[in-house]
Scaffold this active site. Structure first.
Site, PDB file in Angstrom:
ATOM      1  N   LYS A 116       0.820  -1.226   0.000  1.00 58.95           N
ATOM      2  CA  LYS A 116       0.000   0.000   0.000  1.00 58.95           C
ATOM      3  C   LYS A 116       0.844   1.262   0.000  1.00 58.95           C
ATOM      4  CE  LYS A 116      -4.625  -0.897   1.781  1.00 58.95           C
ATOM      5  NZ  LYS A 116      -5.726  -0.253   2.502  1.00 58.95           N
ATOM      6  N   LYS A 158      -2.920   8.655  13.072  1.00 55.30           N
ATOM      7  CA  LYS A 158      -2.809   7.196  12.912  1.00 55.30           C
ATOM      8  C   LYS A 158      -1.478   6.727  13.467  1.00 55.30           C
ATOM      9  CE  LYS A 158      -5.179   5.621   8.712  1.00 55.30           C
ATOM     10  NZ  LYS A 158      -5.018   5.478   7.245  1.00 55.30           N
ATOM     11  N   HIS A 208     -17.064   5.335  -2.106  1.00 56.05           N
ATOM     12  CA  HIS A 208     -16.088   4.426  -2.712  1.00 56.05           C
ATOM     13  C   HIS A 208     -16.378   4.384  -4.216  1.00 56.05           C
ATOM     14  CE1 HIS A 208     -13.647   0.596  -2.892  1.00 56.05           C
ATOM     15  NE2 HIS A 208     -14.275   0.605  -4.048  1.00 56.05           N
ATOM     16  N   LYS A 237     -18.676  -5.062   0.131  1.00 61.18           N
ATOM     17  CA  LYS A 237     -19.611  -4.429  -0.788  1.00 61.18           C
ATOM     18  C   LYS A 237     -20.895  -5.245  -0.878  1.00 61.18           C
ATOM     19  CE  LYS A 237     -15.657  -2.714  -3.326  1.00 61.18           C
ATOM     20  NZ  LYS A 237     -14.694  -3.046  -4.401  1.00 61.18           N
ATOM     21  N   GLU A 288      -6.137   2.121  -3.451  1.00 60.10           N
ATOM     22  CA  GLU A 288      -5.313   0.964  -3.814  1.00 60.10           C
ATOM     23  C   GLU A 288      -5.722   0.430  -5.172  1.00 60.10           C
ATOM     24  OE1 GLU A 288      -5.903  -2.736  -1.693  1.00 60.10           O
ATOM     25  OE2 GLU A 288      -7.844  -2.068  -0.948  1.00 60.10           O
ATOM     26  N   ASN A 290      -6.664  -3.078  -7.199  1.00 64.29           N
ATOM     27  CA  ASN A 290      -6.968  -4.504  -7.103  1.00 64.29           C
ATOM     28  C   ASN A 290      -6.505  -5.156  -8.393  1.00 64.29           C
ATOM     29  OD1 ASN A 290      -8.195  -4.620  -4.540  1.00 64.29           O
ATOM     30  ND2 ASN A 290     -10.016  -3.640  -5.393  1.00 64.29           N
ATOM     31  N   ARG A 292      -6.739  -7.765 -10.211  1.00 64.68           N
ATOM     32  CA  ARG A 292      -7.504  -8.971 -10.581  1.00 64.68           C
ATOM     33  C   ARG A 292      -8.855  -8.530 -11.122  1.00 64.68           C
ATOM     34  NH1 ARG A 292     -11.092  -8.141  -6.441  1.00 64.68           N
ATOM     35  NH2 ARG A 292     -10.147  -7.541  -4.479  1.00 64.68           N
ATOM     36  N   ARG A 338     -25.314  -8.327  -4.495  1.00 67.07           N
ATOM     37  CA  ARG A 338     -24.692  -9.602  -4.156  1.00 67.07           C
ATOM     38  C   ARG A 338     -25.676 -10.411  -3.323  1.00 67.07           C
ATOM     39  NH1 ARG A 338     -18.300  -8.628  -2.825  1.00 67.07           N
ATOM     40  NH2 ARG A 338     -17.961  -6.981  -4.368  1.00 67.07           N
TER      41      ARG A 338
END
Lengths: 448, 160, 160, 448
Positions: A116, A158, A208, A237, A288, A290, A292, A338
């Protein structure tokens, strides 16, 4: 083009890939664990090889077994689907050393983006916005105040060694920041033995938004526009859609171009998704990549008309992209729900078991991606998603109406599913109006 | 049966109850006792269950409930017959090299440590031990055949 | 069993009841006791359950095989009970006009030509004859209720 | 917009209309015969009313029962689907007299176009080509030769009182025509007691191409491009597609514009289909207008993205078309296979009965329109179509590949279906190359 590929996955995505291969005239070798033996979708593959017992660690995650199956099955490439080994760069490398194409990015690109912090650095270099922060450890209050005034309140403190929210604090003004810094340092020291903290802009009620990208082996990179995936429960999600509602056209284009810049800068190939958060003023920040295919890829397929799985396979086989950026348009609106074998009335606990009766929705603009059927036994060993219900309509309003009627048509008896919960979400005014942020589900439905 | 008869007639309640008790204890569905003119026939629960046809299998069969455990597993019919199954996907070799003799052949006795075959997976030649002792009754795959996880390889008679 | 015999004959009611009690208590499906010319054979629940259960209904039920014939049709339980069904879609009227008395009421005798109700369809008031003779046992719809084809309207006792 | 409509049909088209209504927020009243009692799709309607016994003549064709159900069900409009009463102008008039909207054209437009000769006349006036002919009876050989030379050989000699091929003869030159005229007259006299014959151009190996039209109540008329329906068996369409393959763009546009001219000239409203035959030189000739929605409407929906059933309802309710001609484009290629409960090995004899097991196809670009399911009993009383399998892909080649894999996925046990026959047709070189005429199926597969 390949003659024969192996699918290193199970369930709906395995079926999805088998279908794409059949359409391309490519033979398929499916692998399965003993828990999936006899599943109907395996019949659609040209060969099916048992690779181990039910436990993923001993089957779908077992690299040597999958490679061995690939050798026994005499395939030229492996499609990893999503999850399991899809983002495992070691597996990716083993495939290469065995002269089997991995249908996805190179192990190098995967490694670069898998970290990351390194990905953040790459994004900065590609002039892709990241969440502004101190860029290093904060030594004292004075420095914290200086940084906070640069990036603007509210800020998030953080712990550098942190995780799981420990050592995290939000500060909305100077006064709070002064006390919060100390508290955070003390807490971090106690929790991780490391008092180092840094500052980051706190994005309130973020959305998002992610961008689907395709890049071939010849340097062509295109985006397939964005997906909105803010309807989440505990970072899972639930509902995804494309286009993102209420996103100004200039923001949409800026995000998509940023994603392409980032992907190009690392010579990434095949399909990938660049994830962003978008704040209430439509500022966007890279999160980030992904590396894939994603669960929610069908919403992009519906609005662009481009088959992403077939594209992945063609790219891996060395074919140039058959379209340019200007050919890729968003037509209408697509939404995906989903369908999980979970009881939304009981804290979404998984409900494996046999589907006694089932009636699947159909009709214009409805796509049900699922490997399950009447009589199917949902095994308890894997994630609870049993299907994805996708609709495509000229407008978002029509898409919501179509999804509601499709959810009504979906009848599954024997196990509980998330279908009833989706109906509640789809009818909520915030969703209908398209103003959903990632806190929406928990804030509105889970009283959290 | 209120008035229990002497000399154990068929209507003797005590005897009747004793039979019923024995039926329960030994899970008997039916008892039919005859002696010349006398007969005592009692059926319990049995007929109900017996008549139920098996549920028709759902279609397609769905993920199987039966989880074949990998090697060794008792053959269904004979508890002394054990099937050794493949512990991995790969290529089956019956002998250490093409010119050698087979590790085992039908009739051989094996014990738990005996190597019974090699399975090649990812260029690695894995020697597979029997993990059980007995007599080889059948070799179920051919030399150089591809095998999947759980594929039956050998049948072993553990009394042999 | 009314005339209970002495010395525990097979018609002895007390004995009979005792056997039945024992059968219930011990979940017996069948008892068959014989002694020379005497025999007591009692079966419980068993035979009914033993018969093949109805096939589980497909889901959803699909187009029904059973074709309810329109009026009149014998009620399933009693062959003398006939149900008069609606021969059309429309609105049911029990009387010729709002102020009049009902064509028929429970207890009335009807014959084949008797008008038993009116069904209005497309502004047409259709007088519905009984087409059977008998006694009205039940009126199954309310005045001015919408009825579909095949809707049960009246129950008639043809022996009445 | 309507609050509640009645669907005067059964099976897949009833389900299709119920789905459209649900998406529009309109309540539905379904009607059913006793043979359809308990059918699953009826559960999706808000109300279901039995209108009679199994026989169509006593139920689905019984006007008074349907009107009575509409009154009892308190609906504002009736959608007739296709078949049954869909093109019955008397029913249409009865609806009007009962103040129930008929979702379709007016009875007047229906009557005008229902008479084939009148429709031909209307087409001529609208400058839409019809098959050239003598325009009247032929008295002698000399006149026949004159006409034949005008319209060009080959010509078809038809008995004015004829039908079923009797008294019909094809003549390819002067010599044949001279003898054929006499023979045809003699045969017509014997068969019909009327020796009158006329001449028409004989179209060899015609293709069946039809144009989908939508016309609102405000004078807006658009076409939704064409469908190719040449794959027929005994005049029953088996496979339909859009766009028509190998049709020059100028022909495509000319046919579509001709269809719009014709529809406008009679003030036709709602959805309609204008049917043409196209010869091997791409000349096209008007045949007839189908004044209803058609079985094959989904292929048009797939390529245009426009929902035709929802459009029909909106038009009947008085809404103006929400698009103009320039918005309507063909995107990709769509193919439909009619899945009939017929045994193609036994001369396509119908196979009613129970579907013991069923697995329906899915995935990207696949739409299965069907009211049947595992356990459903196909009643023997109605036509044998149990579903329509439709695919949509970027190209025709991909659409064929997708249809083949979808047909493979469709598993129906208990009854025979036409699915295996479709696979043979789809793999035949004439079909693959897109050169199918209406004689294709019989010529190639039925050895006729």
């Amino acid at each position: 083009m390949y003659n024969r590929i192996l699918i290193a996955n199970r369930g709906e995505i395995a079926l999805r890939i088998i279908r794409a291969c059949r359409e391309m005239g490519i033979e398929t070798v499916a692998v399965f664990s003993e828990a999936d033996r006899g599943s109907a979708y395996l019949d659609l593959a040209d060969e099916a090889i048992c690779i181990g017992p039910a436990k993923s660690a001993q089957s779908y995650l077992k690299i040597d077994q999958i490679i061995s199956a690939a050798e026994v099955g005499n395939v030229e490439a492996i499609h990893p689907g999503y999850g399991f080994l899809a983002e495992n760069s070691h597996f990716n490398e083993v495939c290469r050393s065995c002269k089997i194409d991995f249908i996805g990015p190179t192990p190098e690109a995967m490694d670069l983006l898998g970290d990351k912090n390194r990905a953040r650095e790459i994004a900065r270099k590609a002039k892709v916005p990241v969440v502004p922060g101190s860029g290093g450890l904060i030594s004292d209050e004075a420095e914290a105040l200086k940084v906070a005034h640069e990036i603007g309140f509210p800020v998030l403190i953080k712990a550098t060694a942190g995780g799981g929210g420990k050592g995290m604090r939000v500060a909305a003004n100077d006064l709070v920041l002064q006390t919060a810094i100390q508290q955070a340092q003390t807490e971090a020291q106690a929790a991780f033995g490391n008092a180092g903290v840094y500052l980051e802009k706190y994005v309130e009620r973020p959305r998002h938004v992610e961008v689907q990208v395709l890049a071939d082996l010849h340097g062509n990179v295109v985006h397939l526009w964005e997906r909105e995936c803010s309807t989440q429960r505990r970072h899972q999600k639930l509902i995804e859609e494309s286009p993102a509602p209420n996103l100004p056209q200039e923001t949409r284009e800026a995000i998509c171009q940023a994603a392409v810049r980032l992907i190009k800068s690392v010579n990434y190939t095949n399909a990938g998704t660049v994830e962003f958060i978008v704040d209430q003023e439509n500022n966007f920040y890279f999160i980030e990549v992904n590396a894939r295919i994603q669960v929610e890829h069908p919403v992009t397929e519906m609005v662009t008309g481009i088959d992403l799985i077939r594209s992945q396979i063609a790219i891996a086989a060395g074919e140039p992209l058959p379209f340019t950026q200007s050919n890729i348009t968003q037509r209408g609106a697509a939404i995906e729900c989903r369908i999980n074998a979970e009881d939304s009335e009981r804290n979404f606990q998984p409900c494996p078991g046999q589907i006694k009766k089932m009636f699947t929705p159909g009709g214009m603009g409805v796509r049900f991606e699922s490997h399950v059927h009447q009589g199917y036994v949902v095994p308890p060993h894997y994630d609870s998603m049993i299907g994805k219900l996708i609709v495509h309509q000229p407008t978002r309003r029509e898409a919501i109406a179509c999804m509601l009627r499709a959810l009504d048509e979906l009848r599954i008896e024997g196990i509980q599913t998330t279908a009833p919960f989706h109906k509640k979400v789809l009818q909520h005014s915030e969703f209908v109006e398209g103003w959903v942020d990632t806190s929406f589900v928990e804030r509105v439905f889970l009283n959290k | 049966m209120a008035e229990s008869e002497s000399n154990g007639g068929v209507f003797d309640e005590a005897r009747f109850l004793r039979i019923v008790e024995l039926m329960k204890e030994h899970d008997l569905a039916e008892v039919d006792l005859r002696d010349s003119e006398q007969r005592i026939c009692i059926k319990r629960g049995g007929p109900v269950a017996a008549a139920l046809p098996p549920a028709p299998p759902a279609y397609p069969q769905g993920a199987a409930a039966a989880q074949a455990s990998p090697q060794p597993a008792a053959a269904a019919d004979d508890p002394n017959m054990v099937v050794i199954k493949s512990p991995m996907v790969g290529t089956f070799y019956s002998k250490p090299n093409p010119k050698a003799a087979s590790f085992v052949k039908v009739g051989d006795h094996v014990d738990a440590e005996s190597t019974i075959c090699i399975i090649e997976a990812m260029k690695v030649f894995n020697e597979i031990p029997a993990e059980i002792s007995g007599k080889v009754v059948a070799v179920l795959v051919k030399d150089e055949e591809a095998v999947e996880f759980g594929k039956p390889l050998f049948k072993i008679d553990t009394t042999g």
